[in-house]
Design an enzyme around this catalytic site. Structure first.
Site: not given
Ligand code: ATP
Length: 324
Positions: A11, A22, A72, A103, A126, A128, A130, A155, A163, A172, A188, A216, A223, A256
């Site tokens: 993402g 950089a 992806r 991740d 990202t 998030d 996370d 607001r 409302r 997520r 609230e 309000s 999500e 985003r």
């Molecule tokens: P976001 O947190 O925004 O979802 P992300 O980096 O976690 O970002 P993903 O779509 O999960 O987004 O992963 C990005 C890309 O990394 C995948 O489309 C894929 O190409 C690669 N990838 C993810 N998991 C694996 C895996 N187990 N092995 C090889 N490549 C991977």
């Protein structure tokens, strides 16, 4: 190291461009060449790469999204896909990589680096917030500001009509945006993925607020909340709580976008700079992070195997008191 390849994957997040800039400028400063790879791992497989110089990253620090595009890529999850990617990376003369993403991106980088023994450094991008190994991810601060801006506007209309609004924000499995935006926007109630809130408990809070003649009411719903999103929460609350005017607003993808905040630009710049310097020091298969005001690195294996609780528990309690 003679040539660093840089890409964004997964993402998009505001501040990714500042990180790319950089990486490019730090590598050039150290006498290294840089290749930009379009569309993340897909670009390695399709060989959509180009030579970058200092001017390739002019005037991008203030732009949202990513100039290198992102994708992806399912093919990269296969051995054959990664072999093709490596062939193209080697043919381009790339002997180190900087991956900016989440991740999934980190997982791909870890596997690829082990398989083909190519140095790789990851940067957490990202909204998030996370990811492990860092207090903050690139894009999180900007997303918080975007959400706050939206809540302030909601607001105004909520207060004018007495409302009750249910506002769904991204997250997520992380309630970081919901909690921060909820506190900053004076919500609230805040429903988080990390902590189940029963509908009856929520209704009690709202009844209490209604008794105190609040003009309000805003409920922030992450999500990933276990009640199934703002529409579901609103429906279930309405079945039992007869508040005369209820609305749902799902903020969605606008969270985003936008120009990165000052904090995200600085964070991304520091992370891009550190990523290249760590590679030059011989560090590999790690993610850059920030702890307090210090830049740190964490091995990818470690960052991918545990789950840090990012939610500030004090803030969860404070949010309740502030809603009185
Ligand atoms: P976001 O947190 O925004 O979802 P992300 O980096 O976690 O970002 P993903 O779509 O999960 O987004 O992963 C990005 C890309 O990394 C995948 O489309 C894929 O190409 C690669 N990838 C993810 N998991 C694996 C895996 N187990 N092995 C090889 N490549 C991977």
């Amino acid at each position: 190291i003679t040539r660093v390849g840089v890409f964004t994957s997964g993402g998009d997040a505001p501040g990714m461009n500042a990180a790319i800039r950089a990486v490019v400028r730090t590598a050039l400063y150290n006498g290294k060449k840089v290749t930009g790879i379009y569309h993340g791992y897909q670009g390695m497989i399709d060989s959509t790469m180009f030579d970058m110089d200092s001017r390739s990253v002019s005037s991008i620090i203030q732009k949202g999204g990513t100039v290198l595009k992102t994708a992806r890529c399912m093919e990269f999850k296969t051995v054959e896909g990664r072999a093709k990617a490596y062939e193209n990376v080697r043919a381009a003369g790339i002997d180190a990589l900087v991956a900016i993403g989440g991740d999934g991106t980190f997982t791909g980088a870890e596997i690829f680096s082990r398989e083909f023994d190519i140095p790789v450094m990851c940067i957490p991008g990202t909204i998030d917030n996370d990811l492990n190994g860092t207090d903050l991810t690139i894009g999180y601060d900007t997303a918080n500001n975007t959400v706050i801006d939206a809540i302030d506007k909601i607001r105004d209309t909520a207060a004018s009509h007495n409302r009750l609004f249910f506002v769904e924000v991204m997250g997520r499995d992380s309630g970081c945006i919901a909690l921060n935006a909820g506190v900053a926007g004076g919500a609230e109630a805040i429903l988080l993925p990390e902590k189940e809130t029963a509908i009856d408990e929520l209704i009690e809070m709202l009844e209490h607020a209604a008794d105190r003649k609040k003009s309000s009411m805003i409920v922030i719903v992450a999500e990933g909340d276990k009640n199934g999103g703002a529409n579901n929460v609103a429906k279930r609350v309405n079945e039992k709580f007869d508040y005369y005017d209820t609305k749902v607003s799902i903020l969605g993808h606008l969270q985003r976008g936008g120009a990165p905040s000052s904090a995200d630009r600085v964070l991304a710049t520091r992370m891009g700079y550190s990523a290249v310097n760590e590679l030059l020091k011989g560090n590999t298969r790690a993610t850059i992070g920030i702890r307090g005001s210090e830049m740190v690195t964490t091995p990818l294996e470690e960052a991918l195997s545990k789950k840090e609780l990012k939610l500030n528990q004090d803030l969860v309690e404070i949010a309740k008191i502030m809603a009185l």
